[in-house]
Design a protein around this motif. Structure first.
Motif, short mmCIF file in Angstrom:
data_model
loop_
_atom_site.label_atom_id
_atom_site.label_comp_id
_atom_site.label_asym_id
_atom_site.label_seq_id
_atom_site.Cartn_x
_atom_site.Cartn_y
_atom_site.Cartn_z
N ASN A 41 84.93 11.96 32.37
CA ASN A 41 86.20 11.26 32.29
C ASN A 41 86.38 10.79 30.85
N VAL A 42 87.34 11.37 30.14
CA VAL A 42 87.49 11.09 28.72
C VAL A 42 88.82 10.41 28.42
N LEU A 43 88.77 9.43 27.54
CA LEU A 43 89.97 8.73 27.09
C LEU A 43 90.19 9.09 25.62
N VAL A 44 91.35 9.58 25.30
CA VAL A 44 91.68 10.04 23.94
C VAL A 44 92.77 9.15 23.35
N VAL A 45 92.51 8.60 22.17
CA VAL A 45 93.50 7.75 21.51
C VAL A 45 94.25 8.57 20.47
N LEU A 46 95.56 8.64 20.63
CA LEU A 46 96.39 9.38 19.69
C LEU A 46 97.11 8.43 18.75
N GLY A 47 97.26 8.86 17.51
CA GLY A 47 98.04 8.10 16.55
C GLY A 47 99.39 8.76 16.39
N SER A 48 99.91 8.79 15.20
CA SER A 48 101.17 9.46 14.95
C SER A 48 100.98 10.41 13.77
#
Length: 221
Positions: A41-48
């Motif tokens: 179960n992976v959580l990915v943080v996206l920027g801009s």
């Protein structure tokens, strides 16, 4: 009153010991591989902008069958990143022949910690608000792995995950990949999280020399 004071002192001492122990594990034992699971179960943080572009390249390189379900965290005003990740996930589903109702990803929206040009005083309150949202997201999903490449949105998320480990709620491995554009110095997010994440990747040998705890494996994106 005395009993309450004793309890508070005990709790404070316990939390300090847990912080020290967690920092030791992160900084001295993070070379141990993750427990082998059938799916992660992976959580990915996206920027801009560039942050999102680099991160989507990294996600495309993963085995999406094993790294699922996926939770993407994006800033409230970042509609471009949401659209790009949705297009990518549609490609994954088309390639695997997965129906929409069987989607293996979710998008979480958090308020920005600080907008460009925002005053430092007002950013204290917006950062606190973003941290509360981040704690709720991390607690709700309890991912096995967090991957980020340095947007400001990742700081409250990673600190929330670190606190989850301190409080023995769940064990979350944090992987920080410094942006390709950082050649001679770390980003502000990198400087804040350098000692709090398990794996800190840099993409230039100059950074490896300055930050020995980092991992250099050449260009990753």
């Amino acid at each position: 009153m005395v009993m309450l004071l004793v309890v508070l002192i005990f709790l404070f001492a316990f939390i300090l010991m847990r912080i020290g122990y967690t920092l030791y594990i992160v900084n001295c034992c993070s070379d141990k591989p993750m427990y082998v699971q059938k799916s992660i179960n992976v959580l990915v943080v996206l920027g801009s902008g560039g942050h999102t572009g680099e991160m989507l390249k990294i996600i495309r390189a993963l085995n999406t069958v094993r790294y699922s379900p996926r939770v993407y965290v994006v800033a409230a005003t970042d509609t471009v990143s949401q659209r790009r990740l949705q297009d990518m996930e549609k490609e994954f589903k088309d390639k695997a022949g997965v129906a929409d109702k069987e989607s293996l990803y979710e998008v979480e929206v958090v308020p920005r910690s600080r907008e460009v040009g925002q005053s430092w005083l007002s950013s204290v309150f917006t950062t606190a608000r973003a941290f509360v949202f981040s704690m709720l997201i991390v607690f709700r999903h309890r991912p096995s792995l967090i991957i980020t490449n340095g947007p400001g949105t990742c700081v409250p998320i990673c600190i929330a995950a670190f606190l989850m480990r301190v409080l023995c709620v769940c064990q979350i491995r944090i992987v920080f990949i410094e942006s390709l554009c950082r050649v001679l110095s770390l980003s502000l997010s990198g400087k804040i999280l350098y000692r709090l994440v398990d794996d800190f990747f840099v993409q230039w040998p100059q950074l490896k020399e300055k930050y020995p705890r980092s991992i250099y494996m050449g260009r990753l994106v």
